[in-house]
Design a protein around this motif. Structure first.
Motif, mmCIF file in Angstrom:
data_model
loop_
_atom_site.group_PDB
_atom_site.id
_atom_site.type_symbol
_atom_site.label_atom_id
_atom_site.label_comp_id
_atom_site.label_asym_id
_atom_site.label_seq_id
_atom_site.Cartn_x
_atom_site.Cartn_y
_atom_site.Cartn_z
ATOM 1 N N ILE A 129 0.840 -1.209 0.000
ATOM 2 C CA ILE A 129 0.000 0.000 0.000
ATOM 3 C C ILE A 129 0.868 1.249 0.000
ATOM 4 O O ILE A 129 0.610 2.223 -0.717
ATOM 5 C CB ILE A 129 -0.957 -0.027 1.208
ATOM 6 C CG1 ILE A 129 -1.964 -1.174 1.039
ATOM 7 C CG2 ILE A 129 -1.676 1.297 1.354
ATOM 8 C CD1 ILE A 129 -2.846 -1.377 2.249
ATOM 9 N N VAL A 130 1.928 1.228 0.822
ATOM 10 C CA VAL A 130 2.815 2.405 0.875
ATOM 11 C C VAL A 130 3.494 2.629 -0.470
ATOM 12 O O VAL A 130 3.575 3.762 -0.973
ATOM 13 C CB VAL A 130 3.856 2.216 2.006
ATOM 14 C CG1 VAL A 130 4.902 3.323 1.955
ATOM 15 C CG2 VAL A 130 3.154 2.214 3.363
ATOM 16 N N VAL A 131 4.004 1.547 -1.072
ATOM 17 C CA VAL A 131 4.666 1.686 -2.380
ATOM 18 C C VAL A 131 3.687 2.200 -3.428
ATOM 19 O O VAL A 131 4.004 3.077 -4.235
ATOM 20 C CB VAL A 131 5.277 0.336 -2.789
ATOM 21 C CG1 VAL A 131 5.775 0.393 -4.233
ATOM 22 C CG2 VAL A 131 6.426 -0.027 -1.858
ATOM 23 N N GLU B 270 5.098 14.212 -11.784
ATOM 24 C CA GLU B 270 6.005 14.093 -12.945
ATOM 25 C C GLU B 270 5.493 14.959 -14.085
ATOM 26 O O GLU B 270 4.330 14.867 -14.489
ATOM 27 C CB GLU B 270 6.055 12.625 -13.379
ATOM 28 C CG GLU B 270 7.448 12.195 -13.782
ATOM 29 C CD GLU B 270 7.485 10.722 -14.088
ATOM 30 O OE1 GLU B 270 7.163 10.338 -15.195
ATOM 31 O OE2 GLU B 270 7.831 9.977 -13.143
ATOM 32 N N PRO B 271 6.296 15.860 -14.647
ATOM 33 C CA PRO B 271 5.834 16.700 -15.766
ATOM 34 C C PRO B 271 5.703 15.873 -17.034
ATOM 35 O O PRO B 271 6.285 14.808 -17.176
ATOM 36 C CB PRO B 271 6.943 17.752 -15.892
ATOM 37 C CG PRO B 271 8.155 17.064 -15.357
ATOM 38 C CD PRO B 271 7.682 16.167 -14.252
ATOM 39 N N LEU B 272 4.855 16.375 -17.933
ATOM 40 C CA LEU B 272 4.628 15.672 -19.200
ATOM 41 C C LEU B 272 5.861 15.719 -20.085
ATOM 42 O O LEU B 272 6.155 14.791 -20.809
ATOM 43 C CB LEU B 272 3.427 16.296 -19.922
ATOM 44 C CG LEU B 272 2.087 16.171 -19.151
ATOM 45 C CD1 LEU B 272 1.002 16.881 -19.928
ATOM 46 C CD2 LEU B 272 1.742 14.725 -18.890
ATOM 47 N N ILE B 273 6.608 16.833 -20.063
ATOM 48 C CA ILE B 273 7.802 16.988 -20.906
ATOM 49 C C ILE B 273 8.993 17.173 -19.991
ATOM 50 O O ILE B 273 9.015 18.078 -19.167
ATOM 51 C CB ILE B 273 7.664 18.176 -21.873
ATOM 52 C CG1 ILE B 273 6.438 17.943 -22.751
ATOM 53 C CG2 ILE B 273 8.918 18.356 -22.706
ATOM 54 C CD1 ILE B 273 6.141 19.126 -23.665
ATOM 55 N N ARG C 234 1.752 9.262 -6.065
ATOM 56 C CA ARG C 234 2.136 10.659 -5.830
ATOM 57 C C ARG C 234 3.206 11.095 -6.813
ATOM 58 O O ARG C 234 3.171 12.212 -7.341
ATOM 59 C CB ARG C 234 2.633 10.826 -4.386
ATOM 60 C CG ARG C 234 1.507 10.680 -3.351
ATOM 61 C CD ARG C 234 1.973 11.135 -2.000
ATOM 62 N NE ARG C 234 2.375 12.538 -2.033
ATOM 63 C CZ ARG C 234 2.869 13.202 -0.975
ATOM 64 N NH1 ARG C 234 3.037 12.563 0.164
ATOM 65 N NH2 ARG C 234 3.219 14.466 -1.066
ATOM 66 N N ARG C 235 4.185 10.242 -7.067
ATOM 67 C CA ARG C 235 5.243 10.604 -8.005
ATOM 68 C C ARG C 235 4.701 10.749 -9.423
ATOM 69 O O ARG C 235 5.119 11.639 -10.172
ATOM 70 C CB ARG C 235 6.355 9.570 -7.983
ATOM 71 C CG ARG C 235 7.186 9.619 -6.702
ATOM 72 C CD ARG C 235 8.335 8.628 -6.779
ATOM 73 N NE ARG C 235 9.181 8.711 -5.578
ATOM 74 C CZ ARG C 235 10.258 7.958 -5.386
ATOM 75 N NH1 ARG C 235 10.598 7.060 -6.311
ATOM 76 N NH2 ARG C 235 10.986 8.102 -4.292
#
Length: 802
Positions: A630-632, A643-646, A638-639
């Motif tokens: 669950i934590v992973v 994370e940006p698209l570009i 969240r990451r």
């Protein structure tokens, strides 16, 4: 003035007129009568009259009831002294019945009854009389009250208001026993004459009963009145008034008297001998006959208890009383056998259970009868000689070995031949067979006691030519043991070897098991295989009590060096012939608890001390895995959101890690071994772990008198060695992606006198003993291993093994 009241009904009523009371009220007539009872004479004198004052003087009037004459019945006459007979006085009558029942002549004062009166309906009447002046209507006398009483005549017969009656009396009662008291009533006046005086007499019921003429109590008049002879009696009692004289009226009532039962009759059997036929196949408890003793009494007085009084009948039969029919039911107590006994004679007694001691003179209240029971012959099934059989046979016996014999016979007189067979419903049938004629049981295959020590079979015996009649018997076959299984070492639990074990120390005591069964107990011997070389680690000692001890042959074991050891053990039993077996035990090396009391590995000890079972540990582990998943998952989500698209190619950062650690110089012996720096050429050969002791000091140590490598190889340039290591680290792809700088302090070229640094003394043997470190516990285990010395190994094997 005085007004007398006289009764003119008859001469004897005139005699009943007495002065009852006098009213002293004065009646003043100024013109005729002087006041104060005085008379004025001609000469002017007055004469005093000594008499009562004027007033009503009255008595009771009587009138006969039930007058049936044509004329009105004369009751009486009212008269006032003021009445001169000239009709100037008028008499008035008022009160109960005045004007309707009673009328008065206003002139003469005569009173008559116009109706027939009934004393039982009304015994007297209260009336009021008054004398008035006819001319002035003034009262000559005050109103006076008098009573007319209805005189009784004997016009009512006695009656029994509660009749007819029901009564009981015990039979055989004594003469004069009270049965019932009857009472008659008479409506006539009991205070006048004998009209209500009653006398009782018996009209019907003699000579059995009598009645008291005054009280009406009915009593028995005959002794020993038997209910069984006559039970019901009808008694008629007469009640007559006028004291029973002629002309009196009478009434009667009926009393139904029943004699109640007493136990005055003993039981009697209608006949003295009875006979019945019972088949020998009758089951135990089956009723086989019944008989009854007659008792003329009723209820509990007729209760009878039946008993078999002779032992011959009491042993085979029982008898009980049917409460409803009062019969004795004879039942079978044991199985019958026609061939053994064909007839039984039962003496049966019937006894009253509620005897009356008053009638013991009539004789014993019991009777006896004889019941003869004949046993009928039936065709019976064969009978085995025993109720069950227990046979035995040795295991591994060849097929066809005789186990035993069962026998059965026909109990009937013709003694027909018997045929034997095994019950086909049992699985045990496949191991045995039976001879149909002789009953001999044999095996069909070798038996294994260790597989099935006992076999249960059922043998069926039937008459030849009549298979419907059959019987069966259980047979138990015991498989006897032979020595056909080699012994082996019992591996109940894992053998643990403590790392701190010493030579000669008992590691564990083992025992042997054998599937065979020895009558005198199992005896085993132990030894190590003779064909194998001497075991350098362990030896075995036979304790001569069917156990053996595993003994360590050297000091200290390390689970890091070798965790598992195998030890083959040879065991042989004391059977005939003796069998031998070899078992290999696995010995596990583990660090032990303090003082070596609990031989358990540390990981296992931790789990055991925690008190958790395997299931609980698995559940906890699964929970931890689920939480980690669950934590992973949460971190991954969240990451992925951040994370940006570009991704910009210029966003490249370097991770610079700075270490400010400084070496400890020569005193720092924890991180690196400086001896390796002194002799880089021999670095690969001298690499060893400092946390464990080398197996042999000769591999890394130096003999006395040899010089240290730092002295012999002092000419090696350390700077070049460090550069070489740096290049190797840069070219190694498995190294971390950052530089690591480590400063090594080292001594100079040395001197002929050598060095006093302890770094060169690792391989030198010490003269000091460090054995006491073994007793300091597991905390000093490593230290004891580093400073311990090799000890000679003692060989505990036999001389042959040496």
């Amino acid at each position: 003035m005085r007004i007398p009241m006289t009764c003119c009904l008859c001469p004897f009523l005139v005699c009943l007129c007495f002065i009852q009371r006098c009213y002293g009220a004065s009646h003043h007539v100024p013109t005729k009568v002087p006041s104060k009872n005085q008379t004025k004479l001609a000469n002017g004198e007055t004469e005093v009259h000594h008499r009562p004052k004027r007033g009503w003087i009255w008595n009771q009037f009587f009138v006969l009831e039930e007058h049936i004459g044509p004329d009105a019945q004369y009751v009486g006459k009212l008269h006032s002294n003021s009445d001169k007979g000239d009709g100037s006085v008028r008499y008035i009558l008022s009160g109960e019945g005045a004007g309707t029942i009673f009328i008065i002549d206003e002139v003469t004062g005569d009173i008559h009854a116009t109706k027939s009166l009934d004393r039982e309906r009304k015994a007297h009447y209260v009336l009021h009389a008054q004398a008035l002046d006819r001319n002035t209507e003034e009262a000559l006398e005050p109103k006076s009250e008098f009573i007319i009483k209805v005189q009784d005549i004997n016009d009512n017969a006695p009656k029994f208001p509660d009749g007819p009656f029901e009564a009981t009396v015990p039979e055989m009662s004594e003469v004069g026993t009270s049965v019932l008291q009857v009472t008659a009533t008479d409506s006539d006046d009991p205070t006048y004459g004998n009209s209500a005086k009653i006398v009782y007499s018996i009209l019907q019921g003699q000579p059995y009963f009598s009645v008291d003429p005054k009280t009406g109590i009915i009593r028995t008049a005959l002794p020993n009145m038997d209910r069984e002879a006559r039970e019901h009696y009808t008694v008629v009692i007469q009640a007559k008034d006028m004291a029973g004289q002629v002309g009196g009226l009478s009434g009667s009532t009926t009393i139904n008297i029943t004699l109640t039962d007493v136990n005055d009759n003993p039981p009697k059997f209608p006949q003295k001998n009875y006979q019945v036929l019972v088949l020998e196949s009758a089951e135990v408890g089956t009723p086989v006959g019944k008989l009854k003793a007659n008792d003329d009494d009723l209820g509990t007085n007729a209760d009878i208890k039946y008993t078999i009084i002779n032992s011959e009948g009491a042993n085979m039969f029982s008898i009980a009383t049917n409460r409803d029919t009062k019969e004795g039911i004879v039942s079978l107590k044991k199985p019958l056998n026609y061939e053994r006994k064909k007839t039984y004679t039962l003496h049966i007694e019937g006894l009253n259970t509620h005897a009356d001691p008053r009638f013991t003179y009539l004789g014993p209240f019991k009777d006896t009868a004889t019941l003869k029971i004949s046993v009928g012959d039936v065709d019976e099934a064969p009978v085995f000689s025993m109720d069950y059989y227990i046979l035995d046979v040795y295991e591994n016996s060849p097929s066809g070995t005789e186990v035993g014999t069962v026998t059965a016979r026909d109990p009937d007189g013709d003694n027909k031949p018997v045929r034997y067979e095994l019950d086909g419903k049992e699985e045990e049938e496949s191991y045995f067979r039976i001879d149909a004629k002789s009953g001999v049981i044999r095996t069909t295959q070798p038996l294994d006691r260790e597989d099935t020590p006992w076999h249960n079979i059922t043998v069926v015996a039937s008459e030849v030519g009549n298979p419907v009649l059959f019987s069966h018997v259980p047979v138990t076959v015991q498989v006897l043991d032979t020595n056909d299984n080699p012994p082996e070492v019992a591996a109940d639990e894992e053998v643990i070897v403590c790392e701190s074990s010493r030579p000669g120390q008992v590691i564990q005591t083992v025992r042997a098991v054998d599937k065979d069964d020895f009558a005198n107990g199992q005896r085993f011997s132990f030894a190590l295989p003779s064909q194998l070389p001497v075991n350098p680690n362990f030896t075995l000692k036979d304790n001569e009590d069917s156990t053996a001890s595993i003994i360590a042959r050297r000091r200290r074991f390390s689970h890091l060096t070798q965790e598992l050891y195998e030890l083959p053990i040879v065991v042989w039993d004391g059977g005939e012939p003796s069998l031998t077996g070899t078992s290999t035990l696995t010995l596990r090396v583990c660090p032990c608890q303090r003082h070596g009391r609990i031989r358990m590995c540390q990981g296992e000890a931790f789990l055991s001390s925690a008190g958790l079972s395997t299931g609980a540990l698995i559940a906890i582990l699964l929970c931890i895995i689920i939480l980690l998943a669950i934590v992973v998952l949460f971190i991954t989500l969240r990451r992925s959101k951040k994370e940006p698209l570009i991704i910009s190619e210029e966003d490249i950062r370097e991770n610079v890690v700075t270490y400010d650690d400084e070496g400890g110089g020569e005193e720092d012996t924890e991180a690196f071994d400086i001896v390796a720096l002194r002799n880089p050429a021999a670095a690969e050969e001298l690499k060893f772990r400092r946390d464990i002791r080398p197996e042999a000091r000769s591999q890394c140590g130096f003999a006395h008198g040899q010089r240290s490598p730092s002295v012999e190889l002092d000419e090696v340039d350390v700077h070049k060695f460090i550069k070489q290591r740096l290049v190797e680290a840069d070219m190694d792809a498995s190294m971390p992606p950052y530089d690591s700088l480590q400063t090594y302090a080292y001594e100079g070229q040395g001197s002929p006198a050598g060095t006093i640094s302890p770094l060169d003394s690792l391989g030198v043997q010490s003269e000091q003993e460090y054995n006491y470190l073994d007793d300091w516990g597991p905390e000093f285990q490593k230290l004891a291993e580093l400073y311990g010395e090799t000890t000679p190994v003692y060989d505990l094997t036999d001389d042959d093994e040496r």
